[in-house]
Motif scaffolding. Sequence first.
Motif, PDB file in Angstrom:
ATOM      1  N   LEU A   1      14.038   9.441 -20.297  1.00  0.00           N
ATOM      2  CA  LEU A   1      14.090   9.815 -21.700  1.00  0.00           C
ATOM      3  C   LEU A   1      13.426   8.720 -22.507  1.00  0.00           C
ATOM      4  O   LEU A   1      13.666   7.530 -22.266  1.00  0.00           O
ATOM      5  CB  LEU A   1      15.538   9.997 -22.146  1.00  0.00           C
ATOM      6  N   GLU A   2      12.589   9.111 -23.470  1.00  0.00           N
ATOM      7  CA  GLU A   2      11.956   8.150 -24.364  1.00  0.00           C
ATOM      8  C   GLU A   2      12.243   8.573 -25.804  1.00  0.00           C
ATOM      9  O   GLU A   2      12.105   9.742 -26.164  1.00  0.00           O
ATOM     10  CB  GLU A   2      10.448   8.091 -24.142  1.00  0.00           C
ATOM     11  N   PHE A   3      12.642   7.589 -26.603  1.00  0.00           N
ATOM     12  CA  PHE A   3      12.988   7.852 -27.994  1.00  0.00           C
ATOM     13  C   PHE A   3      12.479   6.697 -28.844  1.00  0.00           C
ATOM     14  O   PHE A   3      12.636   5.537 -28.479  1.00  0.00           O
ATOM     15  CB  PHE A   3      14.505   7.979 -28.147  1.00  0.00           C
ATOM     16  N   ALA A   4      11.856   7.018 -29.971  1.00  0.00           N
ATOM     17  CA  ALA A   4      11.301   5.985 -30.844  1.00  0.00           C
ATOM     18  C   ALA A   4      11.622   6.279 -32.291  1.00  0.00           C
ATOM     19  O   ALA A   4      11.643   7.441 -32.720  1.00  0.00           O
ATOM     20  CB  ALA A   4       9.783   5.877 -30.652  1.00  0.00           C
ATOM     21  N   VAL A   5      11.872   5.211 -33.043  1.00  0.00           N
ATOM     22  CA  VAL A   5      12.055   5.279 -34.493  1.00  0.00           C
ATOM     23  C   VAL A   5      11.192   4.197 -35.115  1.00  0.00           C
ATOM     24  O   VAL A   5      11.306   3.024 -34.756  1.00  0.00           O
ATOM     25  CB  VAL A   5      13.520   5.061 -34.912  1.00  0.00           C
ATOM     26  N   CYS A   6      10.319   4.574 -36.022  1.00  0.00           N
ATOM     27  CA  CYS A   6       9.444   3.625 -36.711  1.00  0.00           C
ATOM     28  C   CYS A   6       9.703   3.736 -38.209  1.00  0.00           C
ATOM     29  O   CYS A   6       9.394   4.757 -38.824  1.00  0.00           O
ATOM     30  CB  CYS A   6       7.969   3.916 -36.413  1.00  0.00           C
ATOM     31  N   ASP A   7      10.300   2.691 -38.786  1.00  0.00           N
ATOM     32  CA  ASP A   7      10.515   2.724 -40.223  1.00  0.00           C
ATOM     33  C   ASP A   7       9.496   1.829 -40.917  1.00  0.00           C
ATOM     34  O   ASP A   7       8.811   1.024 -40.288  1.00  0.00           O
ATOM     35  CB  ASP A   7      11.960   2.340 -40.590  1.00  0.00           C
ATOM     36  N   THR A   8       9.391   1.990 -42.208  1.00  0.00           N
ATOM     37  CA  THR A   8       8.410   1.246 -43.002  1.00  0.00           C
ATOM     38  C   THR A   8       9.107   0.424 -44.072  1.00  0.00           C
ATOM     39  O   THR A   8       8.603   0.252 -45.180  1.00  0.00           O
ATOM     40  CB  THR A   8       7.400   2.208 -43.653  1.00  0.00           C
ATOM     41  N   GLY A   9      10.307  -0.074 -43.720  1.00  0.00           N
ATOM     42  CA  GLY A   9      11.098  -0.836 -44.665  1.00  0.00           C
ATOM     43  C   GLY A   9      10.712  -2.306 -44.716  1.00  0.00           C
ATOM     44  O   GLY A   9       9.592  -2.688 -44.382  1.00  0.00           O
ATOM     45  N   ILE A  10      11.685  -3.153 -45.087  1.00  0.00           N
ATOM     46  CA  ILE A  10      11.393  -4.566 -45.331  1.00  0.00           C
ATOM     47  C   ILE A  10      11.310  -5.382 -44.053  1.00  0.00           C
ATOM     48  O   ILE A  10      10.880  -6.534 -44.078  1.00  0.00           O
ATOM     49  CB  ILE A  10      12.437  -5.195 -46.272  1.00  0.00           C
ATOM     50  N   GLY A  11      11.721  -4.832 -42.932  1.00  0.00           N
ATOM     51  CA  GLY A  11      11.659  -5.572 -41.680  1.00  0.00           C
ATOM     52  C   GLY A  11      12.967  -6.294 -41.381  1.00  0.00           C
ATOM     53  O   GLY A  11      13.796  -6.534 -42.253  1.00  0.00           O
ATOM     54  N   VAL A  12      13.139  -6.634 -40.106  1.00  0.00           N
ATOM     55  CA  VAL A  12      14.394  -7.223 -39.647  1.00  0.00           C
ATOM     56  C   VAL A  12      14.675  -8.557 -40.323  1.00  0.00           C
ATOM     57  O   VAL A  12      15.769  -8.795 -40.836  1.00  0.00           O
ATOM     58  CB  VAL A  12      14.377  -7.398 -38.116  1.00  0.00           C
TER      59      VAL A  12
ATOM     60  N   ASP B   1       6.152 -13.696 -29.784  1.00  0.00           N
ATOM     61  CA  ASP B   1       5.291 -13.397 -30.922  1.00  0.00           C
ATOM     62  C   ASP B   1       4.337 -12.278 -30.530  1.00  0.00           C
ATOM     63  O   ASP B   1       3.957 -12.141 -29.367  1.00  0.00           O
ATOM     64  CB  ASP B   1       4.493 -14.635 -31.326  1.00  0.00           C
ATOM     65  N   ARG B   2       3.948 -11.470 -31.497  1.00  0.00           N
ATOM     66  CA  ARG B   2       2.990 -10.409 -31.248  1.00  0.00           C
ATOM     67  C   ARG B   2       1.622 -10.792 -31.810  1.00  0.00           C
ATOM     68  O   ARG B   2       1.535 -11.486 -32.827  1.00  0.00           O
ATOM     69  CB  ARG B   2       3.447  -9.102 -31.918  1.00  0.00           C
ATOM     70  N   PRO B   3       0.553 -10.325 -31.154  1.00  0.00           N
ATOM     71  CA  PRO B   3      -0.785 -10.607 -31.684  1.00  0.00           C
ATOM     72  C   PRO B   3      -1.125  -9.762 -32.904  1.00  0.00           C
ATOM     73  O   PRO B   3      -2.060 -10.076 -33.634  1.00  0.00           O
ATOM     74  CB  PRO B   3      -1.705 -10.259 -30.502  1.00  0.00           C
ATOM     75  N   ASP B   4      -0.362  -8.675 -33.116  1.00  0.00           N
ATOM     76  CA  ASP B   4      -0.556  -7.843 -34.292  1.00  0.00           C
ATOM     77  C   ASP B   4       0.675  -7.968 -35.179  1.00  0.00           C
ATOM     78  O   ASP B   4       1.558  -8.784 -34.931  1.00  0.00           O
ATOM     79  CB  ASP B   4      -0.808  -6.382 -33.894  1.00  0.00           C
ATOM     80  N   GLN B   5       0.756  -7.196 -36.227  1.00  0.00           N
ATOM     81  CA  GLN B   5       1.886  -7.260 -37.144  1.00  0.00           C
ATOM     82  C   GLN B   5       2.397  -5.865 -37.420  1.00  0.00           C
ATOM     83  O   GLN B   5       1.622  -4.935 -37.655  1.00  0.00           O
ATOM     84  CB  GLN B   5       1.503  -7.959 -38.455  1.00  0.00           C
ATOM     85  N   THR B   6       3.717  -5.732 -37.386  1.00  0.00           N
ATOM     86  CA  THR B   6       4.364  -4.443 -37.629  1.00  0.00           C
ATOM     87  C   THR B   6       4.952  -4.429 -39.025  1.00  0.00           C
ATOM     88  O   THR B   6       5.769  -5.291 -39.372  1.00  0.00           O
ATOM     89  CB  THR B   6       5.479  -4.203 -36.598  1.00  0.00           C
ATOM     90  N   ALA B   7       4.543  -3.465 -39.822  1.00  0.00           N
ATOM     91  CA  ALA B   7       5.102  -3.299 -41.161  1.00  0.00           C
ATOM     92  C   ALA B   7       6.383  -2.478 -41.038  1.00  0.00           C
ATOM     93  O   ALA B   7       6.341  -1.298 -40.722  1.00  0.00           O
ATOM     94  CB  ALA B   7       4.099  -2.606 -42.070  1.00  0.00           C
ATOM     95  N   GLY B   8       7.532  -3.107 -41.278  1.00  0.00           N
ATOM     96  CA  GLY B   8       8.801  -2.441 -41.079  1.00  0.00           C
ATOM     97  C   GLY B   8       9.387  -2.819 -39.737  1.00  0.00           C
ATOM     98  O   GLY B   8       9.186  -3.923 -39.229  1.00  0.00           O
ATOM     99  N   THR B   9      10.113  -1.895 -39.126  1.00  0.00           N
ATOM    100  CA  THR B   9      10.746  -2.131 -37.826  1.00  0.00           C
ATOM    101  C   THR B   9      10.514  -0.921 -36.944  1.00  0.00           C
ATOM    102  O   THR B   9      10.762   0.217 -37.356  1.00  0.00           O
ATOM    103  CB  THR B   9      12.262  -2.359 -37.990  1.00  0.00           C
ATOM    104  N   TRP B  10      10.032  -1.181 -35.728  1.00  0.00           N
ATOM    105  CA  TRP B  10       9.818  -0.124 -34.757  1.00  0.00           C
ATOM    106  C   TRP B  10      10.724  -0.365 -33.556  1.00  0.00           C
ATOM    107  O   TRP B  10      10.844  -1.500 -33.082  1.00  0.00           O
ATOM    108  CB  TRP B  10       8.364  -0.098 -34.270  1.00  0.00           C
ATOM    109  N   ALA B  11      11.350   0.695 -33.069  1.00  0.00           N
ATOM    110  CA  ALA B  11      12.219   0.598 -31.902  1.00  0.00           C
ATOM    111  C   ALA B  11      11.852   1.696 -30.915  1.00  0.00           C
ATOM    112  O   ALA B  11      11.634   2.849 -31.305  1.00  0.00           O
ATOM    113  CB  ALA B  11      13.678   0.721 -32.314  1.00  0.00           C
TER     114      ALA B  11
END
Length: 297
Positions: A176-187, A269-279
């Motif tokens: 099972l794969e499940f993802a949630v990507c929000d565009t909020g202020i980040g963790v 650290d990631r080489p890119d940047q995520t706006a918000g929080t992705w799980a």
Amino acid sequence: MDLILAGDMPLASAAFLSGQDPDRLVIDATALAFACPLDLAGIVAWAHWASSHSLPVTLNLPHDQATAAYLQRMDVLRHLPSRSRIVGRLPPDTRNDQTGSLLEVTALNPGNVDDLSERLGPLVMGFYGEDTEAGAAVLRACGELISNAAEHGPSERGAFMAAQLHTGTTTDGTRLEFAVCDTGIGVMNHLRQNPKYAHYTQDKYAIARATKAGVTGVTGGRNDKRGNGLWDVVTDARKFGEASLQIRSGKGEVRVHGTPDMLKLTSSDRPDQTAGTWAWLTHRLSPASKTMIQSRK
């Protein structure tokens, strides 16, 4: 700027922004071969992030028609910002009922959390069949990710979720794969709202801290406490198989991997940047459960 999506599951590793024009976003999926729920929800989240900054959005469809049809089937195109431009051969939107095997990209907000949980419940529990304990543990994990996005990641741009079930006949194992990507202020920004965690300056450490029991960015009185939260996402689900959780926000990432015999957390650290929080949660069945479920398919 261009967001290049090539190969299999590009957003699960890294997808880089390139190009010289900062006043537009082109999501170039022409070389995309396979997309997981994180790719699907992530494409939509990226597009809404750009649109909120008044950047026109263009999606270049995959050359592979099966992949393009999958983006169509999973409602990626439907959830793009209203003025997005779609380039490429648009496949016909023909679909059959697959409510038992997938949840299309769906907008998530505090007002529809209960409705979405009710939609997700039969999907998850049906997948695990008679193994109701496993189904309940994984459903709780998905519910925690939904709650976190609705509570801590709301924004005018929204949050998006998607799910896919695999029997293992054509892909890498029953899962099972499940993802949630929000565009909020980040963790980190959320955590720093609580004076106890205001000292954090690196996303990876803030994310790692946020997965621990009892940690919250909420302050004041009884609301200054919470349950085990994200830690339970893996610790409960791993009792019934192999559970993996990837959480990324800002320039950081945490991966938690568990089996019935081990539990490991790594931050980087990631080489890119995520706006918000992705799980992104993946749960692979134990051999006994896998045999049972495949026998019913």
